[in-house]
Design a protein around this motif. Structure first.
Motif, PDB file in Angstrom:
ATOM      1  N   CYS A 170       1.151  -1.586   0.010  1.00 12.53           N
ATOM      2  CA  CYS A 170      -0.001   0.258  -0.378  1.00 12.53           C
ATOM      3  C   CYS A 170       0.527   1.145   0.270  1.00 12.53           C
ATOM      4  O   CYS A 170       0.071   2.710   0.005  1.00 12.53           O
ATOM      5  CB  CYS A 170      -1.043  -0.241   1.272  1.00 12.53           C
ATOM      6  N   ASP A 171       2.222   1.219   0.135  1.00  9.40           N
ATOM      7  CA  ASP A 171       2.832   2.452   0.363  1.00  9.40           C
ATOM      8  C   ASP A 171       4.429   2.001  -1.210  1.00  9.40           C
ATOM      9  O   ASP A 171       5.831   2.205   0.210  1.00  9.40           O
ATOM     10  CB  ASP A 171       3.311   3.320   1.620  1.00  9.40           C
ATOM     11  N   ASN A 172       4.116   2.123  -1.590  1.00 13.59           N
ATOM     12  CA  ASN A 172       5.109   1.910  -2.666  1.00 13.59           C
ATOM     13  C   ASN A 172       6.010   1.909  -3.855  1.00 13.59           C
ATOM     14  O   ASN A 172       5.324   3.566  -4.043  1.00 13.59           O
ATOM     15  CB  ASN A 172       4.951   0.167  -2.959  1.00 13.59           C
ATOM     16  N   CYS A 173       6.880   1.782  -4.607  1.00 12.46           N
ATOM     17  CA  CYS A 173       7.025   2.276  -5.587  1.00 12.46           C
ATOM     18  C   CYS A 173       5.876   2.920  -6.526  1.00 12.46           C
ATOM     19  O   CYS A 173       6.552   4.254  -6.902  1.00 12.46           O
ATOM     20  CB  CYS A 173       8.141   1.767  -6.024  1.00 12.46           C
ATOM     21  N   HIS A 174       4.945   2.404  -6.815  1.00 16.21           N
ATOM     22  CA  HIS A 174       3.667   2.968  -7.314  1.00 16.21           C
ATOM     23  C   HIS A 174       3.490   4.379  -7.030  1.00 16.21           C
ATOM     24  O   HIS A 174       2.740   5.067  -7.662  1.00 16.21           O
ATOM     25  CB  HIS A 174       2.995   2.185  -7.679  1.00 16.21           C
ATOM     26  N   SER A 175       2.882   4.557  -5.486  1.00 15.23           N
ATOM     27  CA  SER A 175       2.486   5.472  -4.516  1.00 15.23           C
ATOM     28  C   SER A 175       3.714   6.568  -5.051  1.00 15.23           C
ATOM     29  O   SER A 175       2.858   7.588  -4.911  1.00 15.23           O
ATOM     30  CB  SER A 175       2.463   5.024  -3.541  1.00 15.23           C
ATOM     31  N   HIS A 176       4.877   6.228  -5.119  1.00 12.14           N
ATOM     32  CA  HIS A 176       5.431   7.604  -4.935  1.00 12.14           C
ATOM     33  C   HIS A 176       5.622   7.672  -6.413  1.00 12.14           C
ATOM     34  O   HIS A 176       5.888   9.016  -6.464  1.00 12.14           O
ATOM     35  CB  HIS A 176       7.433   6.544  -5.258  1.00 12.14           C
ATOM     36  N   VAL A 177       5.554   7.267  -7.793  1.00 14.73           N
ATOM     37  CA  VAL A 177       5.163   7.921  -8.931  1.00 14.73           C
ATOM     38  C   VAL A 177       3.961   8.575  -8.960  1.00 14.73           C
ATOM     39  O   VAL A 177       3.945   9.716  -8.728  1.00 14.73           O
ATOM     40  CB  VAL A 177       4.993   6.760 -10.030  1.00 14.73           C
ATOM     41  N   ALA A 178       2.423   8.219  -8.315  1.00 15.71           N
ATOM     42  CA  ALA A 178       1.606   8.425  -8.332  1.00 15.71           C
ATOM     43  C   ALA A 178       1.048   9.601  -7.544  1.00 15.71           C
ATOM     44  O   ALA A 178       0.894  10.761  -8.034  1.00 15.71           O
ATOM     45  CB  ALA A 178       0.934   7.784  -7.283  1.00 15.71           C
ATOM     46  N   MET A 179       1.909   9.593  -6.538  1.00 13.85           N
ATOM     47  CA  MET A 179       1.666  11.278  -6.145  1.00 13.85           C
ATOM     48  C   MET A 179       3.261  12.173  -6.854  1.00 13.85           C
ATOM     49  O   MET A 179       2.498  13.685  -6.938  1.00 13.85           O
ATOM     50  CB  MET A 179       3.064  11.076  -4.452  1.00 13.85           C
ATOM     51  N   ALA A 180       3.782  12.004  -7.533  1.00  8.12           N
ATOM     52  CA  ALA A 180       4.368  12.520  -7.991  1.00  8.12           C
ATOM     53  C   ALA A 180       3.730  13.347  -9.183  1.00  8.12           C
ATOM     54  O   ALA A 180       3.355  14.491 -10.257  1.00  8.12           O
ATOM     55  CB  ALA A 180       5.654  12.273  -9.417  1.00  8.12           C
ATOM     56  N   LEU A 181       2.908  12.636 -10.075  1.00  4.72           N
ATOM     57  CA  LEU A 181       2.091  13.126 -11.312  1.00  4.72           C
ATOM     58  C   LEU A 181       0.796  13.409  -9.928  1.00  4.72           C
ATOM     59  O   LEU A 181      -0.247  14.209 -11.292  1.00  4.72           O
ATOM     60  CB  LEU A 181       1.212  11.504 -11.761  1.00  4.72           C
ATOM     61  N   ASN A 182       0.071  13.004  -8.986  1.00  4.31           N
ATOM     62  CA  ASN A 182      -0.875  13.916  -8.120  1.00  4.31           C
ATOM     63  C   ASN A 182       0.328  15.443  -7.881  1.00  4.31           C
ATOM     64  O   ASN A 182      -1.010  16.283  -7.760  1.00  4.31           O
ATOM     65  CB  ASN A 182      -1.632  13.201  -6.895  1.00  4.31           C
ATOM     66  N   LEU A 183       0.567  15.345  -7.742  1.00  3.55           N
ATOM     67  CA  LEU A 183       1.399  16.765  -7.496  1.00  3.55           C
ATOM     68  C   LEU A 183       1.632  17.767  -8.263  1.00  3.55           C
ATOM     69  O   LEU A 183       1.084  19.505  -8.274  1.00  3.55           O
ATOM     70  CB  LEU A 183       2.590  17.005  -6.385  1.00  3.55           C
ATOM     71  N   MET A 184       1.759  16.874  -9.776  1.00  7.04           N
ATOM     72  CA  MET A 184       1.555  18.195 -11.298  1.00  7.04           C
ATOM     73  C   MET A 184       0.418  18.076 -11.512  1.00  7.04           C
ATOM     74  O   MET A 184       0.243  18.648 -12.315  1.00  7.04           O
ATOM     75  CB  MET A 184       2.804  17.620 -11.670  1.00  7.04           C
ATOM     76  N   GLN A 185      -0.599  16.904 -10.981  1.00  8.62           N
ATOM     77  CA  GLN A 185      -2.017  17.052 -11.356  1.00  8.62           C
ATOM     78  C   GLN A 185      -1.996  16.467 -13.048  1.00  8.62           C
ATOM     79  O   GLN A 185      -2.387  17.446 -13.615  1.00  8.62           O
ATOM     80  CB  GLN A 185      -3.082  18.551 -11.688  1.00  8.62           C
ATOM     81  N   TYR A 186      -1.036  15.919 -13.203  1.00 11.60           N
ATOM     82  CA  TYR A 186      -0.991  14.888 -14.449  1.00 11.60           C
ATOM     83  C   TYR A 186      -2.174  15.101 -15.227  1.00 11.60           C
ATOM     84  O   TYR A 186      -3.270  14.416 -14.451  1.00 11.60           O
ATOM     85  CB  TYR A 186      -0.229  14.275 -14.737  1.00 11.60           C
ATOM     86  N   ASP A 187      -2.509  15.790 -16.482  1.00  9.89           N
ATOM     87  CA  ASP A 187      -3.630  15.485 -17.149  1.00  9.89           C
ATOM     88  C   ASP A 187      -4.976  15.709 -16.278  1.00  9.89           C
ATOM     89  O   ASP A 187      -5.615  15.386 -16.575  1.00  9.89           O
ATOM     90  CB  ASP A 187      -3.258  13.901 -17.836  1.00  9.89           C
ATOM     91  N   GLY A 188      -5.168  16.942 -15.321  1.00 15.52           N
ATOM     92  CA  GLY A 188      -6.032  17.320 -15.110  1.00 15.52           C
ATOM     93  C   GLY A 188      -6.560  16.347 -13.527  1.00 15.52           C
ATOM     94  O   GLY A 188      -7.955  17.135 -13.749  1.00 15.52           O
ATOM     95  N   SER A 189      -5.450  15.363 -13.723  1.00 10.66           N
ATOM     96  CA  SER A 189      -6.085  14.409 -12.729  1.00 10.66           C
ATOM     97  C   SER A 189      -5.542  14.746 -10.943  1.00 10.66           C
ATOM     98  O   SER A 189      -3.214  14.706 -11.116  1.00 10.66           O
ATOM     99  CB  SER A 189      -6.468  13.237 -13.528  1.00 10.66           C
ATOM    100  N   SER A 190      -5.815  14.431  -9.828  1.00 11.30           N
ATOM    101  CA  SER A 190      -5.456  14.498  -8.978  1.00 11.30           C
ATOM    102  C   SER A 190      -5.962  12.723  -7.833  1.00 11.30           C
ATOM    103  O   SER A 190      -5.465  12.625  -7.544  1.00 11.30           O
ATOM    104  CB  SER A 190      -5.313  15.586  -7.827  1.00 11.30           C
ATOM    105  N   SER A 191      -5.658  11.621  -9.120  1.00 10.96           N
ATOM    106  CA  SER A 191      -6.413  10.727  -8.424  1.00 10.96           C
ATOM    107  C   SER A 191      -5.440   9.697  -8.918  1.00 10.96           C
ATOM    108  O   SER A 191      -5.852   8.591  -9.637  1.00 10.96           O
ATOM    109  CB  SER A 191      -7.892  10.462  -9.014  1.00 10.96           C
ATOM    110  N   TRP A 192      -4.245   9.833  -9.199  1.00 14.94           N
ATOM    111  CA  TRP A 192      -3.204   8.526  -9.564  1.00 14.94           C
ATOM    112  C   TRP A 192      -3.364   7.582  -8.516  1.00 14.94           C
ATOM    113  O   TRP A 192      -2.979   8.261  -7.239  1.00 14.94           O
ATOM    114  CB  TRP A 192      -1.824   9.478 -10.246  1.00 14.94           C
TER     115      TRP A 192
END
Length: 173
Positions: free
Chosen positions: A109-131
């Motif tokens: 539940c808190d792994n490498c995928h979560s790290h990537v998701a946090m980066a994408l959420n911080l930048m709101q990649y593609d208008g999304s904050s639900s990565w």
């Protein structure tokens, strides 16, 4: 954004250099021994800076730079930086890496995928904050490219051999 603006933005994208392990604006992936052999969509993930430097949550309290925990990337998914909203790309990757350098690693539940998701959420990649890890796994499966034919083989051969062995055992027994 108009099509001509999108085409211009894509033309200015730095190129992928698999030989030098440079993947600008990419999410990268590599197999995890044993886990990927049984479930080929499960692997280790990192996110790259605009210069292509790989950052990955490699273990408890540690985010590596340019040395993925389980070997070089076998596939990548190049994203488009103009699809960010709140933060610029490198700032979001840096902030997520700083946060994860203070976290305990948890496989489920808190792994490498979560790290990537946090980066994408911080930048709101593609208008999304639900990565999240499930969305990233799906998008990597659908949109990623293998770095080479041998990277594809490295990912899928163990699984194919295991399935073949199981089928042969079932048939013979």
């Amino acid at each position: 954004m108009s099509n001509s603006a999108e085409n211009t933005a894509e033309q200015k994208m730095p190129s992928i250099d698999c030989d030098r392990q440079r993947f600008p604006f990419c999410v990268v992936w590599t197999p995890l021994p044993l886990l990927t052999w049984l479930f080929p969509v499960i692997g280790h993930m990192g996110i790259c800076t605009s210069a292509g430097v790989i950052r990955d949550f490699a273990g408890p309290y540690y985010v590596s730079e340019d040395e993925m925990a389980f070997g070089n990337p076998t596939k990548y998914w190049q994203l488009t930086p103009y699809k960010t909203k709140k933060a610029i790309w490198d700032d979001a990757v840096h902030l997520a890496s700083e946060e994860y350098s203070h976290r305990m690693h948890n496989l489920f539940c808190d792994n490498c995928h979560s790290h990537v998701a946090m980066a994408l959420n911080l930048m709101q990649y593609d208008g999304s904050s639900s990565w999240n890890m499930f969305k990233l796994t799906f998008f990597m499966l659908v949109y990623s490219q293998y770095v080479s034919f041998w990277a594809f083989v490295k990912t899928w051969l163990p699984f194919v051999l295991i399935v073949t062995l199981i089928i042969l055992l079932v048939i013979l027994l």
